[in-house]
Write a protein that holds these residues in place. Structure first.
Motif, short mmCIF file in Angstrom:
data_model
loop_
_atom_site.label_atom_id
_atom_site.label_comp_id
_atom_site.label_asym_id
_atom_site.label_seq_id
_atom_site.Cartn_x
_atom_site.Cartn_y
_atom_site.Cartn_z
N THR A 96 1.08 -1.61 0.24
CA THR A 96 0.41 -0.27 -0.12
C THR A 96 0.96 1.24 -0.28
OG1 THR A 96 -0.89 -0.16 2.54
CG2 THR A 96 -2.27 -0.86 1.09
N GLY A 97 1.72 1.33 -0.14
CA GLY A 97 2.90 1.98 -0.40
C GLY A 97 3.75 2.46 1.31
N ALA A 98 3.24 2.29 2.20
CA ALA A 98 4.58 3.12 3.27
C ALA A 98 5.83 3.41 3.21
CB ALA A 98 4.01 2.23 4.62
N ALA A 99 6.71 2.67 2.58
CA ALA A 99 7.80 3.10 2.25
C ALA A 99 7.66 4.10 1.16
CB ALA A 99 8.71 1.74 1.43
N SER A 100 7.04 3.99 0.05
CA SER A 100 6.96 5.71 -0.53
C SER A 100 6.74 6.80 -0.47
CB SER A 100 6.41 4.94 -1.96
OG SER A 100 6.21 4.33 -2.59
N TRP A 101 6.08 7.01 0.59
CA TRP A 101 5.10 7.52 1.39
C TRP A 101 6.55 8.30 1.66
CZ3 TRP A 101 0.53 10.42 2.80
CH2 TRP A 101 -0.48 9.83 2.46
N ALA A 102 7.42 7.33 2.82
CA ALA A 102 8.51 8.29 3.43
C ALA A 102 9.73 8.37 2.45
CB ALA A 102 9.17 6.65 4.19
N VAL A 103 9.75 7.97 1.69
CA VAL A 103 11.02 8.18 0.27
C VAL A 103 10.28 10.04 -0.23
CG1 VAL A 103 11.77 7.79 -1.87
CG2 VAL A 103 12.01 5.56 -0.82
N ALA A 104 9.19 9.85 -0.17
CA ALA A 104 8.76 11.32 -0.52
C ALA A 104 9.10 11.93 0.38
CB ALA A 104 6.52 11.67 -1.10
N GLY A 105 8.72 11.85 1.66
CA GLY A 105 8.65 12.92 3.06
C GLY A 105 10.32 13.23 3.05
N ALA A 106 11.06 12.06 2.68
CA ALA A 106 12.86 12.36 2.51
C ALA A 106 13.42 13.21 0.99
CB ALA A 106 13.34 11.26 2.36
N TRP A 107 12.69 13.44 0.13
CA TRP A 107 13.00 14.45 -0.58
C TRP A 107 12.14 13.99 -1.90
CZ3 TRP A 107 15.34 8.94 -0.14
CH2 TRP A 107 16.62 9.21 0.58
N GLU A 108 12.31 15.51 -2.30
CA GLU A 108 11.29 16.50 -3.04
C GLU A 108 11.16 15.17 -4.65
OE1 GLU A 108 10.11 20.53 -5.07
OE2 GLU A 108 10.90 20.65 -2.33
N GLY A 109 10.25 14.74 -5.23
CA GLY A 109 10.13 14.66 -6.24
C GLY A 109 10.47 13.62 -6.54
N PRO A 110 11.51 11.97 -5.91
CA PRO A 110 11.53 11.46 -6.60
C PRO A 110 10.19 10.34 -7.81
CG PRO A 110 12.33 10.77 -5.07
CD PRO A 110 11.04 12.68 -4.56
N ALA A 111 10.76 10.43 -8.97
CA ALA A 111 9.84 9.38 -9.54
C ALA A 111 9.24 8.16 -9.58
CB ALA A 111 10.03 9.11 -11.14
N THR A 112 8.11 7.47 -8.67
CA THR A 112 7.81 6.12 -7.92
C THR A 112 7.21 5.10 -8.42
OG1 THR A 112 8.63 6.83 -5.38
CG2 THR A 112 7.28 5.74 -6.03
N ALA A 136 4.81 13.81 -6.12
CA ALA A 136 5.09 12.61 -6.47
C ALA A 136 4.64 11.40 -5.84
CB ALA A 136 6.69 11.98 -5.44
N LEU A 137 3.69 10.90 -4.64
CA LEU A 137 2.68 10.31 -5.15
C LEU A 137 1.29 9.61 -5.53
CD1 LEU A 137 2.39 10.17 -0.91
CD2 LEU A 137 4.19 8.72 -2.26
N ARG A 138 1.27 10.67 -5.71
CA ARG A 138 -0.34 10.82 -7.10
C ARG A 138 0.81 10.71 -8.38
NH1 ARG A 138 -3.94 16.23 -5.07
NH2 ARG A 138 -5.02 15.53 -6.79
N GLY A 139 1.65 10.38 -9.15
CA GLY A 139 1.85 10.56 -10.30
C GLY A 139 2.97 9.15 -9.65
N ALA A 140 2.86 8.25 -8.71
CA ALA A 140 3.75 6.79 -8.90
C ALA A 140 2.95 5.78 -9.82
CB ALA A 140 3.08 6.82 -6.97
N ARG A 141 3.59 5.46 -9.76
CA ARG A 141 2.85 3.93 -10.86
C ARG A 141 3.35 2.85 -9.33
NH1 ARG A 141 7.63 3.21 -15.12
NH2 ARG A 141 6.22 1.35 -15.46
N TRP A 142 2.23 2.00 -10.33
CA TRP A 142 1.81 1.00 -9.63
C TRP A 142 1.57 -0.56 -10.51
CZ3 TRP A 142 1.59 1.29 -4.16
CH2 TRP A 142 1.27 2.99 -3.81
N GLU A 143 2.21 -1.70 -10.35
CA GLU A 143 2.61 -2.45 -11.47
C GLU A 143 2.57 -3.85 -10.18
OE1 GLU A 143 6.34 -1.80 -13.54
OE2 GLU A 143 5.25 -0.17 -14.01
N LYS A 144 1.99 -4.43 -10.79
CA LYS A 144 1.65 -6.03 -10.25
C LYS A 144 3.21 -6.68 -10.83
CE LYS A 144 -1.16 -9.81 -9.87
NZ LYS A 144 -2.57 -10.46 -10.13
N ALA A 145 3.49 -7.66 -10.05
CA ALA A 145 4.82 -7.78 -10.07
C ALA A 145 5.24 -9.70 -9.41
CB ALA A 145 6.15 -7.74 -10.42
N ARG A 146 5.59 -10.26 -9.52
CA ARG A 146 6.13 -11.82 -8.55
C ARG A 146 7.23 -11.19 -8.25
NH1 ARG A 146 4.23 -16.23 -7.63
NH2 ARG A 146 5.68 -17.60 -6.43
#
Length: 331
Positions: A96-112, A136-146
């Motif tokens: 559900t993206g908890a780490a991505s929230w943390a990354v977006a809080g540490a740096w402005e704008g990484p493409a996730t 950055a979060l709203r523009g993140a890509r959410w992809e299914k992968a094994r």
């Protein structure tokens, strides 16, 4: 231009808005099953989150704690490489993206890009990101992968792997770490702060070093861990504020909890690790502070800081578990 950055409070608000109306009994049952799964000893090698109710319960139960643990690990990376800013980020098994929230809080704008094998988790993560107000979060890509064996990763600046290795077989764990090491400039791996979680971190640490990366944190060096196997384990603690939703789902009454976690950060670029790190909660006595340290040159060490140390003693009284020692402003 002012850019909104995610915080623990904004995450709690997004969770509350999305999960409003979640039946407490259903949520509690899902949480109990998830706890049993995460605390078990057999790797599942399959998604733990099966449907929307599982994902909703997981988000309320685990996202705030995962966010704080990953945020602590990222802060250590920022301290070791203050000039480095990732442009791209891949969150492996991000759910559900908890780490991505943390990354977006540490740096402005990484493409996730968030990769996970549970489609319901990706769907809820996408919804939460949409409520965040963070570009950055709203523009993140959410992809299914094994996740695990045969995972293919495009080159990326930063890879995060949080609370994932436990779910994999031994072979899948090693392959995942090797793939992350080959694809990323920096790898951050977080596991539960338990003896077996620490063992998985040490295994991953060894593979990252073998792949040519340098340990940036928490260790002061890239040499072998000085802890004798089976005698102790390295872990840290992050304070997590509980919302009313969080307390309701977890059945707790306190306004906070302490998340215990183990982690490793390794990079392909130059870093300046700390000279020593506090690896246990400091013990404050009358006129002295007792510190348990992992040091760059002496391995594990104990230090007693007394009033006669002046400024260093005052710093020791404010030092926290997981912090660098000595603080930069006292060196």
């Amino acid at each position: 231009m002012n850019v909104t950055l995610p915080t623990a409070e904004s995450l709690r608000s997004a969770l509350a808005g999305l999960l409003d109306g979640l039946p407490p009994k259903q949520a509690a049952q899902a949480v109990d099953r998830l706890i049993a799964s995460y605390r078990g000893t057999t790797p599942t090698d399959a998604p733990v989150l099966r449907d929307r109710s599982d994902v909703a319960a997981y988000a309320a139960y685990r996202m705030p704690a995962t966010f704080e643990a990953v945020r602590s690990a990222l802060a250590a990376l920022c301290d070791a490489a203050p000039e480095w800013v990732p442009a791209t980020h891949t969150d492996i098994g991000g759910g559900t993206g908890a780490a991505s929230w943390a990354v977006a809080g540490a740096w402005e704008g990484p493409a996730t890009t968030v990769l996970d094998w549970a489609e319901p988790a990706l769907e809820l993560g996408r919804e939460l990101a949409g409520l965040s107000g963070v570009p950055a979060l709203r523009g993140a890509r959410w992809e299914k992968a094994r996740i695990g064996a045969a995972l293919e990763l495009a080159p990326t600046d930063l890879v995060t792997v949080s609370y994932v290795l436990k779910e994999l077989t031994e072979l899948a764990r090693t392959e995942l770490v090797d793939v992350a090491a080959a694809a990323a400039q920096a790898v951050v791996i977080v596991e539960p702060g338990t003896p077996d979680g620490y063992a998985r971190i040490i295994e991953a640490r060894d593979r990252l070093i073998a792949a040519g990366l340098t340990v940036a944190a928490p260790c002061p060096h890239s040499a072998a861990c000085p802890i004798e196997p089976g005698t102790d384990w390295c872990h840290f603690s992050a304070r997590v504020s509980r919302s009313s939703l969080h307390r309701r789902v977890k059945g707790g009454s306190l306004s906070h909890e302490d998340e215990k976690f183990s982690y490793v950060v390794a990079t392909r670029f130059p870093v300046l690790p700390v000279a020593a790190r506090v690896i246990r909660k400091p013990q404050i006595r009358k006129g002295q502070v007792l510190l348990e340290l992992c040091t760059r040159d002496e391995g594990l060490a104990r230090s007693t800081v007394t009033k006669r140390h002046g400024e260093l003693y005052r710093a020791a009284r404010d030092i926290a578990w997981g912090d660098a020692w000595p603080p930069a402003d006292t060196e």
